[in-house]
Write a protein that holds these residues in place. Structure first.
Motif, PDB file in Angstrom:
ATOM      1  N   LEU A 142      -1.823  11.265  -0.214  1.00  0.00           N
ATOM      2  CA  LEU A 142      -2.588  10.020  -0.140  1.00  0.00           C
ATOM      3  C   LEU A 142      -1.703   8.804  -0.403  1.00  0.00           C
ATOM      4  N   THR A 143      -0.764   8.931  -1.330  1.00  0.00           N
ATOM      5  CA  THR A 143       0.163   7.829  -1.603  1.00  0.00           C
ATOM      6  C   THR A 143       1.036   7.559  -0.389  1.00  0.00           C
ATOM      7  N   LEU A 144       1.548   8.608   0.230  1.00  0.00           N
ATOM      8  CA  LEU A 144       2.364   8.431   1.436  1.00  0.00           C
ATOM      9  C   LEU A 144       1.553   7.820   2.580  1.00  0.00           C
ATOM     10  N   ALA A 145       0.359   8.349   2.784  1.00  0.00           N
ATOM     11  CA  ALA A 145      -0.457   7.874   3.908  1.00  0.00           C
ATOM     12  C   ALA A 145      -0.955   6.449   3.701  1.00  0.00           C
ATOM     13  N   GLY A 146      -1.185   6.055   2.447  1.00  0.00           N
ATOM     14  CA  GLY A 146      -1.723   4.735   2.175  1.00  0.00           C
ATOM     15  C   GLY A 146      -0.692   3.676   1.874  1.00  0.00           C
ATOM     16  N   SER A 147       0.578   4.064   1.825  1.00  0.00           N
ATOM     17  CA  SER A 147       1.632   3.119   1.433  1.00  0.00           C
ATOM     18  C   SER A 147       2.804   3.165   2.402  1.00  0.00           C
ATOM     19  N   ARG A 148       2.552   2.834   3.603  1.00  0.00           N
ATOM     20  CA  ARG A 148       3.619   2.818   4.602  1.00  0.00           C
ATOM     21  C   ARG A 148       4.441   1.551   4.466  1.00  0.00           C
ATOM     22  N   GLU A 149       5.683   1.643   4.879  1.00  0.00           N
ATOM     23  CA  GLU A 149       6.582   0.490   4.780  1.00  0.00           C
ATOM     24  C   GLU A 149       6.030  -0.712   5.533  1.00  0.00           C
ATOM     25  N   ASP A 150       5.333  -0.453   6.646  1.00  0.00           N
ATOM     26  CA  ASP A 150       4.807  -1.554   7.452  1.00  0.00           C
ATOM     27  C   ASP A 150       3.354  -1.907   7.096  1.00  0.00           C
TER      28      ASP A 150
ATOM     29  N   GLN B 126       0.265  -3.773   5.661  1.00  0.00           N
ATOM     30  CA  GLN B 126       0.050  -5.179   5.360  1.00  0.00           C
ATOM     31  C   GLN B 126      -0.493  -5.382   3.957  1.00  0.00           C
ATOM     32  N   LEU B 127      -1.193  -4.361   3.414  1.00  0.00           N
ATOM     33  CA  LEU B 127      -1.803  -4.470   2.093  1.00  0.00           C
ATOM     34  C   LEU B 127      -1.500  -3.221   1.274  1.00  0.00           C
ATOM     35  N   PRO B 128      -1.502  -3.346  -0.042  1.00  0.00           N
ATOM     36  CA  PRO B 128      -1.281  -2.163  -0.889  1.00  0.00           C
ATOM     37  C   PRO B 128      -2.525  -1.280  -0.947  1.00  0.00           C
ATOM     38  N   MET B 129      -2.352  -0.082  -1.489  1.00  0.00           N
ATOM     39  CA  MET B 129      -3.508   0.789  -1.713  1.00  0.00           C
ATOM     40  C   MET B 129      -4.434   0.125  -2.732  1.00  0.00           C
ATOM     41  N   HIS B 130      -5.718   0.446  -2.645  1.00  0.00           N
ATOM     42  CA  HIS B 130      -6.653   0.016  -3.679  1.00  0.00           C
ATOM     43  C   HIS B 130      -7.618   1.157  -3.940  1.00  0.00           C
ATOM     44  N   LEU B 131      -8.546   0.968  -4.835  1.00  0.00           N
ATOM     45  CA  LEU B 131      -9.350   2.081  -5.318  1.00  0.00           C
ATOM     46  C   LEU B 131     -10.123   2.815  -4.226  1.00  0.00           C
ATOM     47  N   GLN B 132     -10.673   2.104  -3.268  1.00  0.00           N
ATOM     48  CA  GLN B 132     -11.422   2.783  -2.225  1.00  0.00           C
ATOM     49  C   GLN B 132     -10.529   3.224  -1.070  1.00  0.00           C
ATOM     50  N   GLY B 133      -9.379   2.647  -0.935  1.00  0.00           N
ATOM     51  CA  GLY B 133      -8.462   3.045   0.126  1.00  0.00           C
ATOM     52  C   GLY B 133      -8.925   2.610   1.503  1.00  0.00           C
ATOM     53  N   ILE B 134      -8.083   2.844   2.466  1.00  0.00           N
ATOM     54  CA  ILE B 134      -8.388   2.446   3.842  1.00  0.00           C
ATOM     55  C   ILE B 134      -9.401   3.376   4.494  1.00  0.00           C
TER      56      ILE B 134
ATOM     57  N   MET C 108      -1.970   0.598 -10.961  1.00  0.00           N
ATOM     58  CA  MET C 108      -2.090   1.988 -11.399  1.00  0.00           C
ATOM     59  C   MET C 108      -1.949   2.973 -10.242  1.00  0.00           C
ATOM     60  N   ASN C 109      -2.305   2.577  -9.036  1.00  0.00           N
ATOM     61  CA  ASN C 109      -2.115   3.453  -7.878  1.00  0.00           C
ATOM     62  C   ASN C 109      -0.653   3.828  -7.691  1.00  0.00           C
ATOM     63  N   TYR C 110       0.227   2.956  -8.130  1.00  0.00           N
ATOM     64  CA  TYR C 110       1.653   3.172  -7.903  1.00  0.00           C
ATOM     65  C   TYR C 110       2.397   3.664  -9.133  1.00  0.00           C
ATOM     66  N   TYR C 111       1.721   3.817 -10.268  1.00  0.00           N
ATOM     67  CA  TYR C 111       2.384   4.301 -11.487  1.00  0.00           C
ATOM     68  C   TYR C 111       3.158   5.598 -11.263  1.00  0.00           C
ATOM     69  N   PRO C 112       2.599   6.596 -10.607  1.00  0.00           N
ATOM     70  CA  PRO C 112       3.317   7.881 -10.533  1.00  0.00           C
ATOM     71  C   PRO C 112       4.400   7.970  -9.465  1.00  0.00           C
ATOM     72  N   THR C 113       4.610   6.949  -8.666  1.00  0.00           N
ATOM     73  CA  THR C 113       5.515   7.100  -7.524  1.00  0.00           C
ATOM     74  C   THR C 113       6.937   7.495  -7.906  1.00  0.00           C
ATOM     75  N   GLU C 114       7.451   7.011  -9.004  1.00  0.00           N
ATOM     76  CA  GLU C 114       8.800   7.400  -9.430  1.00  0.00           C
ATOM     77  C   GLU C 114       8.830   8.867  -9.853  1.00  0.00           C
ATOM     78  N   VAL C 115       7.852   9.263 -10.646  1.00  0.00           N
ATOM     79  CA  VAL C 115       7.826  10.615 -11.198  1.00  0.00           C
ATOM     80  C   VAL C 115       7.610  11.667 -10.114  1.00  0.00           C
ATOM     81  N   ILE C 116       6.822  11.349  -9.099  1.00  0.00           N
ATOM     82  CA  ILE C 116       6.532  12.316  -8.045  1.00  0.00           C
ATOM     83  C   ILE C 116       7.479  12.163  -6.852  1.00  0.00           C
TER      84      ILE C 116
END
Length: 108
Positions: A51-59, A61-69, A92-100
């Motif tokens: 979900l983090t990968l799918a919701g946070s692409r380099e291109d 326009q907006l960051p992930m949020h609680l309900q998602g796209i 908080m959506n991005y807190y684990p990105t370094e660890v994972i």
């Protein structure tokens, strides 16, 4: 990026009661009954990474949020909006990105 991490949380005994062939909802019910299924935790770990990968692409326009796209509007019927606002929830959506192991690696 998806193959950057491997997680091993133990094994589920291989037998006639092996839950790996069951649908996820049945596996969750078995877990609530105290049945051992460490691969279910690994499945949810990888699902969160997906979900983090799918919701946070380099291109994006907006960051992930609680309900998602993928929100189907259900949250709007429950009394909260599905709008974008920058607060701790977005962070908080991005807190684990370094660890994972999903932080962007740049090589020069």
């Amino acid at each position: 990026m998806y193959d950057r991490v491997f997680i091993e949380l133990g094994t589920t005994p291989t037998s006639a009661t092996d839950p790996s062939h069951l649908p996820t909802d049945q596996r969750i019910s078995r877990l609530a009954q105290g049945k051992h299924d460490p691969q279910l935790f690994a499945l949810f770990f990888q699902y969160g990474r997906y979900l983090t990968l799918a919701g946070s692409r380099e291109d994006s326009q907006l960051p992930m949020h609680l309900q998602g796209i993928w929100n189907d509007g259900e949250a709007c019927r429950m009394g909260w909006s599905c709008d974008y606002h920058l607060d701790i929830n977005t962070q908080m959506n991005y807190y684990p990105t370094e660890v994972i192991h999903l932080a962007r690696v740049t090589c020069h």
